[in-house]
Structure formats: structure tokens, C-alpha cells
Scaffold this motif. Sequence first.
Motif, PDB file in Angstrom:
ATOM      1  N   ALA A  14     -70.174  41.918  12.835  1.00 44.35           N
ATOM      2  CA  ALA A  14     -69.066  40.735  12.596  1.00 44.35           C
ATOM      3  C   ALA A  14     -68.944  40.110  11.187  1.00 44.35           C
ATOM      4  N   GLY A  15     -68.528  40.124  10.394  1.00 42.81           N
ATOM      5  CA  GLY A  15     -68.550  39.847   8.914  1.00 42.81           C
ATOM      6  C   GLY A  15     -69.166  40.631   7.829  1.00 42.81           C
ATOM      7  N   SER A  17     -70.605  43.970   6.412  1.00 46.37           N
ATOM      8  CA  SER A  17     -69.732  44.678   5.323  1.00 46.37           C
ATOM      9  C   SER A  17     -70.092  46.671   5.306  1.00 46.37           C
ATOM     10  N   ARG A  66     -59.551  42.530   2.286  1.00 42.93           N
ATOM     11  CA  ARG A  66     -61.426  42.993   2.539  1.00 42.93           C
ATOM     12  C   ARG A  66     -61.784  44.153   2.031  1.00 42.93           C
ATOM     13  N   ASN A  83     -65.673  45.007   3.397  1.00 49.66           N
ATOM     14  CA  ASN A  83     -66.181  43.512   3.776  1.00 49.66           C
ATOM     15  C   ASN A  83     -65.559  43.082   5.001  1.00 49.66           C
ATOM     16  N   SER A  84     -65.627  42.114   5.580  1.00 50.76           N
ATOM     17  CA  SER A  84     -65.622  41.202   6.337  1.00 50.76           C
ATOM     18  C   SER A  84     -65.278  41.908   7.386  1.00 50.76           C
ATOM     19  N   LYS A  86     -64.556  43.633  11.155  1.00 51.11           N
ATOM     20  CA  LYS A  86     -63.844  42.896  12.432  1.00 51.11           C
ATOM     21  C   LYS A  86     -64.354  43.594  13.097  1.00 51.11           C
TER      22      LYS A  86
END
Length: 120
Positions: A14-15, A17, A66, A83-84, A86
Motif C-alpha cells: 500500500a502506498g 506504484s 492517483r 500511484n498511492s 490501496k
Amino acid sequence: QVQLVESGGGLVQAGGSLRLSCAASGSIFSINVMGWYRQAPGKQRELVATITRDGSTNYLDSVKGRFTISRVNAKNTVYLQMNSLKPEDTAVYLCYADLLALGRTWSDYWGQGTQVTVSS
């Protein structure tokens, strides 16, 4: 015969890319919209992002800010920069293209899908 081949999926925390790519090949005359769908287990397929030939984009609300979709028309290729990430982004991501193949009518073509798994 037209093929769409995706690459770039995988496992990420998580977080993190990932960047997905999808290249269309074969007897292609023209491509209009390209995009990405995703399907998670037990859920309906949902449209993640689309991009027109002239670069106009649309995004699923939950990925706005994101994810970024882009394409290179000369290469018949579409990308999805994620990106980012989840855990709820975990799904099989499928590329599609609304295209005109030689000797055919305008139709949607699909890739085989690439798995994206986001661990918490």
C-alpha cells in the motif's frame, strides 16, 4: 488478427506504484478510445480510465488524483500509472481499445488482463 497485450502488473505494498502498459498489434487501421477496466473477485467489472485519440481523459472517482492514463498513438499503446495504491485497488486490470481493423467494423478489443495486488 488484432491482439492487445498487457504488462506491468504485480504485487506492491500500500502506498506504492505500478505502471501498466497495453500494446495493440495486428491489422489496425485506426484506434479511437483506449482504456482500462478492472475486476475484483466477487465484484462487477468497473471502468477505471479512458483516453481518446486526442488525449481527453476520464477517471473513476476513486482513482482520481492517483492514477494517470496516457497513450502513444504511433505505438498503439496505452499506459496506466498507478500511484498511492490501496488494497481496494487489487483486481485484474484489463485493457481495451475501440478500434477499426482492416476489413472489419469498429469494435471493442480486450487484453487478457494483468493482476494487480496491493498488500496492506
